[in-house]
Design a protein around this motif. Sequence first.
Motif, mmCIF file in Angstrom:
data_model
loop_
_atom_site.group_PDB
_atom_site.id
_atom_site.type_symbol
_atom_site.label_atom_id
_atom_site.label_comp_id
_atom_site.label_asym_id
_atom_site.label_seq_id
_atom_site.Cartn_x
_atom_site.Cartn_y
_atom_site.Cartn_z
ATOM 1 N N GLY A 22 0.819 -1.209 0.000
ATOM 2 C CA GLY A 22 0.000 0.000 0.000
ATOM 3 C C GLY A 22 0.848 1.252 0.000
ATOM 4 N N ILE A 23 0.352 2.297 0.670
ATOM 5 C CA ILE A 23 1.023 3.596 0.657
ATOM 6 C C ILE A 23 1.747 3.830 1.977
ATOM 7 C CG2 ILE A 23 -0.652 4.548 -0.954
ATOM 8 C CD1 ILE A 23 -1.851 6.105 1.428
ATOM 9 N N SER A 24 2.777 4.653 1.899
ATOM 10 C CA SER A 24 3.549 5.073 3.065
ATOM 11 C C SER A 24 3.516 6.600 3.130
ATOM 12 C CB SER A 24 5.000 4.571 2.953
ATOM 13 O OG SER A 24 5.822 5.130 3.960
ATOM 14 N N GLN A 25 2.864 7.126 4.166
ATOM 15 C CA GLN A 25 2.673 8.574 4.299
ATOM 16 C C GLN A 25 3.602 9.139 5.368
ATOM 17 O OE1 GLN A 25 0.799 10.819 2.510
ATOM 18 N NE2 GLN A 25 1.968 12.270 3.750
ATOM 19 N N GLN B 29 8.344 12.416 0.497
ATOM 20 C CA GLN B 29 7.036 12.453 -0.141
ATOM 21 C C GLN B 29 6.302 11.128 0.086
ATOM 22 O OE1 GLN B 29 8.615 13.414 -4.138
ATOM 23 N NE2 GLN B 29 7.497 15.355 -3.993
ATOM 24 N N THR B 30 5.012 11.124 -0.233
ATOM 25 C CA THR B 30 4.230 9.894 -0.130
ATOM 26 C C THR B 30 4.837 8.816 -1.013
ATOM 27 O OG1 THR B 30 2.219 11.163 0.296
ATOM 28 C CG2 THR B 30 1.948 8.882 -0.427
ATOM 29 N N GLN C 248 9.543 2.868 0.617
ATOM 30 C CA GLN C 248 10.311 3.878 -0.109
ATOM 31 C C GLN C 248 9.542 5.191 -0.092
ATOM 32 O OE1 GLN C 248 11.500 3.090 -4.124
ATOM 33 N NE2 GLN C 248 12.843 1.387 -3.583
ATOM 34 N N ASN C 249 10.295 6.288 0.100
ATOM 35 C CA ASN C 249 9.727 7.633 0.006
ATOM 36 C C ASN C 249 10.703 8.509 -0.752
ATOM 37 O OD1 ASN C 249 8.825 6.580 2.990
ATOM 38 N ND2 ASN C 249 7.185 7.713 2.003
ATOM 39 N N GLN C 250 10.255 9.037 -1.879
ATOM 40 C CA GLN C 250 11.100 9.911 -2.678
ATOM 41 C C GLN C 250 11.395 11.200 -1.918
ATOM 42 O OE1 GLN C 250 12.520 9.557 -5.901
ATOM 43 N NE2 GLN C 250 13.559 11.422 -5.238
ATOM 44 N N ALA D 225 17.650 14.322 -6.002
ATOM 45 C CA ALA D 225 17.701 13.494 -4.792
ATOM 46 C C ALA D 225 17.128 12.109 -5.059
ATOM 47 C CB ALA D 225 16.935 14.167 -3.654
ATOM 48 N N ASP D 226 17.686 11.117 -4.373
ATOM 49 C CA ASP D 226 17.200 9.743 -4.467
ATOM 50 C C ASP D 226 16.072 9.501 -3.460
ATOM 51 O OD1 ASP D 226 18.961 9.155 -6.496
ATOM 52 O OD2 ASP D 226 20.497 8.323 -5.181
#
Length: 254
Positions: free
Chosen positions: A48-51, A71-72, A98-100, A122-123
């Motif tokens: 799912g998502i990581s906030q 970021q999300t 992972q979060n950009q 940025a990575d």
Amino acid sequence: MMRDLLLSITACILALFANAQYAPDYQYGNEYQPKPSKPDWIFSVAGGISQPLAMYAKTENFSNSESGFAQTGFSVSAHADRFLKNIIFISASYRYSQNQMDSKSIASELTRERAGDYQANADKWKIHGLWIGPKFAITNGASSFNLAFKPGVAYGELPRVELLAKSNQNNDQIRSIYFSEKAVSFSYLLSGEFRYNFNTSWGLAFNIAYQSARFNFNEADYTINSNSGNYKIESPYTVVTAEIGVFYSLDLDQ
């Protein structure tokens, strides 16, 4: 906020304990059926998502090492639950997220605060987590609701950031590279999960989790044109994940 969250979860766990011994048989249609027995093991996978939250999500003051500019992103996880007694499981969870890092916000902030025009590349933040702890489950027919608190460890990778600054006065260019670094931190996970069984073996799960860690990157390297050095960064990591997945129940007595 965290104090209120912990108190709410504690209250829910106490309520589960209070009702577990006297939970009635459940109703299916017009007939009451006996409560289903707990399986010995439950294995699940989800995504799912990581906030990002708090300082991890902050997009101001790049010079402040605690600003994560995250970021999300996304997360994937795997879980194994071993039934112990009544409503209690011992549960192990692994999650990768992972979060950009927000390159545009970094460039805008540096251009606004310093002399010159900045560009940034940025990575991603890359975080692995492993937690083990108790899970409390109350079942109602084919569905169940679970609460868990799990201490554990997190392994984090600091994103590589490349900056290009052009001076407004003489058009000189300065290239700065902040290299990736790795660190391990104590972490904890708070989660709530809803499960629905399609049959005695397979089902669908939806979970929301709050996870936190604090990474100390002690040997992060950088270069500014031909000069090089290293620096220390202390980075708080706080996210909420929302995932959906499938689970498999294994009853060793069958």
